[in-house]
Design an enzyme around this catalytic site. Structure first.
Site, PDB file in Angstrom:
ATOM      1  N   ASN A  88     -10.193   0.543  -0.004  1.00  0.00           N
ATOM      2  CA  ASN A  88      -8.729   0.576  -0.074  1.00  0.00           C
ATOM      3  C   ASN A  88      -8.290   0.050  -1.443  1.00  0.00           C
ATOM      4  O   ASN A  88      -8.382  -1.144  -1.705  1.00  0.00           O
ATOM      5  CB  ASN A  88      -8.161  -0.295   1.063  1.00  0.00           C
ATOM      6  CG  ASN A  88      -6.634  -0.280   1.098  1.00  0.00           C
ATOM      7  OD1 ASN A  88      -5.984   0.188   0.173  1.00  0.00           O
ATOM      8  ND2 ASN A  88      -6.067  -0.808   2.169  1.00  0.00           N
ATOM      9  N   HIS A 119      -3.200   7.501   2.938  1.00  0.00           N
ATOM     10  CA  HIS A 119      -3.623   6.205   2.387  1.00  0.00           C
ATOM     11  C   HIS A 119      -5.001   5.878   2.955  1.00  0.00           C
ATOM     12  O   HIS A 119      -5.250   6.079   4.152  1.00  0.00           O
ATOM     13  CB  HIS A 119      -2.605   5.137   2.796  1.00  0.00           C
ATOM     14  CG  HIS A 119      -3.011   3.750   2.406  1.00  0.00           C
ATOM     15  ND1 HIS A 119      -3.434   3.437   1.133  1.00  0.00           N
ATOM     16  CD2 HIS A 119      -3.067   2.590   3.120  1.00  0.00           C
ATOM     17  CE1 HIS A 119      -3.735   2.153   1.078  1.00  0.00           C
ATOM     18  NE2 HIS A 119      -3.526   1.619   2.277  1.00  0.00           N
ATOM     19  N   CYS A 171       0.814  -1.223   0.000  1.00  0.00           N
ATOM     20  CA  CYS A 171       0.000   0.000   0.000  1.00  0.00           C
ATOM     21  C   CYS A 171       0.848   1.274   0.000  1.00  0.00           C
ATOM     22  O   CYS A 171       0.319   2.369  -0.135  1.00  0.00           O
ATOM     23  CB  CYS A 171      -0.957   0.008   1.184  1.00  0.00           C
ATOM     24  SG  CYS A 171      -2.252  -1.236   1.008  1.00  0.00           S
TER      25      CYS A 171
HETATM   26  O1  UT7 Z   1      -3.734  -0.934   3.539  1.00  0.00           O
HETATM   27  C1  UT7 Z   1      -2.857  -1.812   4.144  1.00  0.00           C
HETATM   28  C2  UT7 Z   1      -2.881  -1.690   5.570  1.00  0.00           C
HETATM   29  N1  UT7 Z   1      -4.085  -2.259   6.116  1.00  0.00           N
HETATM   30  C3  UT7 Z   1      -4.693  -1.659   7.121  1.00  0.00           C
HETATM   31  O2  UT7 Z   1      -4.299  -0.601   7.507  1.00  0.00           O
HETATM   32  C4  UT7 Z   1      -5.845  -2.368   7.766  1.00  0.00           C
HETATM   33  C5  UT7 Z   1      -5.687  -2.334   9.251  1.00  0.00           C
HETATM   34  N2  UT7 Z   1      -6.719  -3.057   9.976  1.00  0.00           N
HETATM   35  C6  UT7 Z   1      -7.993  -2.641  10.027  1.00  0.00           C
HETATM   36  O3  UT7 Z   1      -8.366  -1.676   9.378  1.00  0.00           O
HETATM   37  C7  UT7 Z   1      -8.938  -3.330  10.980  1.00  0.00           C
HETATM   38  O4  UT7 Z   1      -8.208  -4.211  11.787  1.00  0.00           O
HETATM   39  C8  UT7 Z   1     -10.094  -4.105  10.282  1.00  0.00           C
HETATM   40  C9  UT7 Z   1     -11.045  -3.136   9.621  1.00  0.00           C
HETATM   41  C10 UT7 Z   1      -9.517  -5.053   9.219  1.00  0.00           C
HETATM   42  C11 UT7 Z   1     -10.851  -4.906  11.307  1.00  0.00           C
HETATM   43  O5  UT7 Z   1     -11.346  -4.046  12.329  1.00  0.00           O
HETATM   44  P1  UT7 Z   1     -11.097  -4.381  13.875  1.00  0.00           P
HETATM   45  O6  UT7 Z   1     -11.756  -3.315  14.623  1.00  0.00           O
HETATM   46  O7  UT7 Z   1      -9.626  -4.579  14.059  1.00  0.00           O
HETATM   47  O8  UT7 Z   1     -11.903  -5.720  14.037  1.00  0.00           O
HETATM   48  P2  UT7 Z   1     -11.373  -7.150  14.547  1.00  0.00           P
HETATM   49  O9  UT7 Z   1     -10.575  -7.816  13.495  1.00  0.00           O
HETATM   50  O10 UT7 Z   1     -10.787  -6.993  15.903  1.00  0.00           O
HETATM   51  O11 UT7 Z   1     -12.742  -7.904  14.718  1.00  0.00           O
HETATM   52  C12 UT7 Z   1     -13.714  -7.526  15.691  1.00  0.00           C
HETATM   53  C13 UT7 Z   1     -14.894  -8.463  15.587  1.00  0.00           C
HETATM   54  C14 UT7 Z   1     -14.516  -9.950  15.584  1.00  0.00           C
HETATM   55  O12 UT7 Z   1     -15.526 -10.663  16.257  1.00  0.00           O
HETATM   56  P3  UT7 Z   1     -15.326 -11.111  17.797  1.00  0.00           P
HETATM   57  O13 UT7 Z   1     -14.093 -11.956  17.806  1.00  0.00           O
HETATM   58  O14 UT7 Z   1     -15.166  -9.833  18.573  1.00  0.00           O
HETATM   59  O15 UT7 Z   1     -16.583 -11.842  18.089  1.00  0.00           O
HETATM   60  C15 UT7 Z   1     -14.545 -10.306  14.128  1.00  0.00           C
HETATM   61  O16 UT7 Z   1     -14.797 -11.674  13.892  1.00  0.00           O
HETATM   62  O17 UT7 Z   1     -15.590  -8.234  14.348  1.00  0.00           O
HETATM   63  C16 UT7 Z   1     -15.695  -9.466  13.621  1.00  0.00           C
HETATM   64  N3  UT7 Z   1     -15.606  -9.176  12.208  1.00  0.00           N
HETATM   65  C17 UT7 Z   1     -16.669  -8.780  11.464  1.00  0.00           C
HETATM   66  N4  UT7 Z   1     -17.969  -8.595  11.785  1.00  0.00           N
HETATM   67  C18 UT7 Z   1     -18.790  -8.181  10.801  1.00  0.00           C
HETATM   68  C19 UT7 Z   1     -14.504  -9.175  11.398  1.00  0.00           C
HETATM   69  N5  UT7 Z   1     -14.836  -8.811  10.172  1.00  0.00           N
HETATM   70  C20 UT7 Z   1     -16.167  -8.557  10.170  1.00  0.00           C
HETATM   71  C21 UT7 Z   1     -17.084  -8.132   9.185  1.00  0.00           C
HETATM   72  N6  UT7 Z   1     -18.370  -7.964   9.546  1.00  0.00           N
HETATM   73  N7  UT7 Z   1     -16.716  -7.878   7.915  1.00  0.00           N
END
Ligand code: UT7
Length: 332
Positions: A286, A256, A116
């Protein structure tokens, strides 16, 4: 003779017509609009549906848009830096194909891959070729067909990425405008957190890798988020400091577009007012190498000669960085 600086003198962009909305994603994986909007800020993304077309198609459209808008003869282009994480194919340089297709017959080209951060690192490369005095027109294109490497059954990645392309022309400037400073970083300890397991030299494609679904993006979102949110803010704050600038001196942050919360953390650290932050994540998601030039494409009309811009990016590898640039023209 006055010192040569490298200025952006034109921008172009392209996004495919097909809109993949959060509502459509709700029918594909276990997710919902509220979650996606709150966690990322994304409402929809564009997808290149035509299976016969690769990243080069996106790049060619963006380059043609720039050339047309700026009335530039492609034969005058000296080089094309093709920033992408999704080349049309391994080995054959995508940028070479793009150069030929747009009629840049006097240019040489190569692909640059820093996930990215590809476009940001590409800005550094383009600037150096111009500053050297050897080349007069360097076209930097950031393009990715992310849909070609995304698993649309994986809700943790398929909600984030979209397809798109943007381009910027770099030319010499004798008024001191253009790229002023940069702070680029990498940390290889992040390589397991954002990757495609197979298809490279470490694990070539095989029946097994296909069976194991190892040709799609894997992201440990939490780890990437933690790194991105601090590193992008760190370098952006530092670049202000070492150029004796504060948020008040900056007209635009060009961040970004990976996650609204990461963008906000960066702008907060720089003490920037909200209206100074370029954002189009809600409509494109993204787009990896295309996020920065697509921001310029969307906001070009608002930019004025002399405006101070800070670019910031974070990506797989890990790679990240910040660049300070002064804008060289009023909207055409
Ligand atoms: O461009 C390259 C660099 N990339 C980035 O900068 C991305 C960086 N990361 C992020 O933006 C975030 O980590 C995400 C948007 C990918 C995820 O957000 P998060 O707040 O970190 O969520 P998480 O992975 O901690 O998941 C929280 C909860 C989980 O459920 P439990 O374990 O709390 O029950 C996930 O299973 O949300 C669940 N979850 C979803 N729920 C609904 C994960 N994906 C989804 C989804 N819809 N699409």
């Amino acid at each position: 003779m006055s010192k040569i600086t490298a200025a952006i003198t034109a921008v172009g962009g392209y996004v495919p017509d097909y809109v993949l909305s959060n509502e459509i994603l709700e029918t594909m994986v276990d997710t919902n609009d509220e979650w996606i909007t709150a966690r990322t800020g994304i409402k929809e993304r564009r997808i290149l549906k035509d299976k016969e077309k690769g990243t080069s198609f996106l790049a060619i459209q963006a380059a043609k848009d720039l050339l047309k808008k700026n009335n530039t003869d492609p034969k005058e282009i000296d080089m094309i830096v093709m920033a992408t994480a999704t080349p049309d194919m391994p080995v054959a340089v995508t940028g070479s194909y793009v150069a030929t297709q747009i009629g840049a017959e006097n240019a040489f080209s190569y692909d640059l891959m820093a996930a990215c951060s590809s476009f940001l690192f590409g800005m550094s490369v383009a600037a150096k070729y111009i500053e050297s005095g050897r080349y007069k027109k360097v076209l930097l294109i950031g393009a990715d067909k992310m849909s070609s490497i995304i698993d649309y059954k994986d809700r943790t990645t398929c909600i984030i990425f979209g397809d798109g392309a943007g381009a910027a022309l770099f030319e010499p400037n004798y008024e001191g405008l253009g790229v002023q400073d940069e702070l680029l970083r990498t940390d290889g300890s992040g390589r397991e957190s954002l990757k495609i397991d197979a298809g490279g030299s470490l694990l070539p494609a095989s029946e097994k890798t296909v069976e194991n679904n190892q040709h799609v993006v894997f992201q440990d979102g939490k780890t990437v988020f933690k790194f991105a949110v601090t590193r992008m803010a760190d370098v952006s704050e530092k670049i202000l400091e070492r150029n004796q600038l504060t948020g008040d001196d900056i007209q635009w942050l060009v961040p970004h577009q990976a996650n609204n919360r990461i963008i906000d953390a960066t702008s907060n650290r720089m003490k920037l007012a909200e209206e100074k932050v370029m954002k189009n994540i809600h409509k494109y998601g993204n787009t990896t190498s295309a996020t920065l030039p697509l921001c310029l494409w969307d906001y070009e009309k608002k930019l004025k000669k002399g405006d101070k811009l800070v670019f910031a990016a974070f990506g797989g590898g890990f790679t990240w960085g910040s660049m300070y640039l002064t804008w060289a023209y009023d909207s055409k």
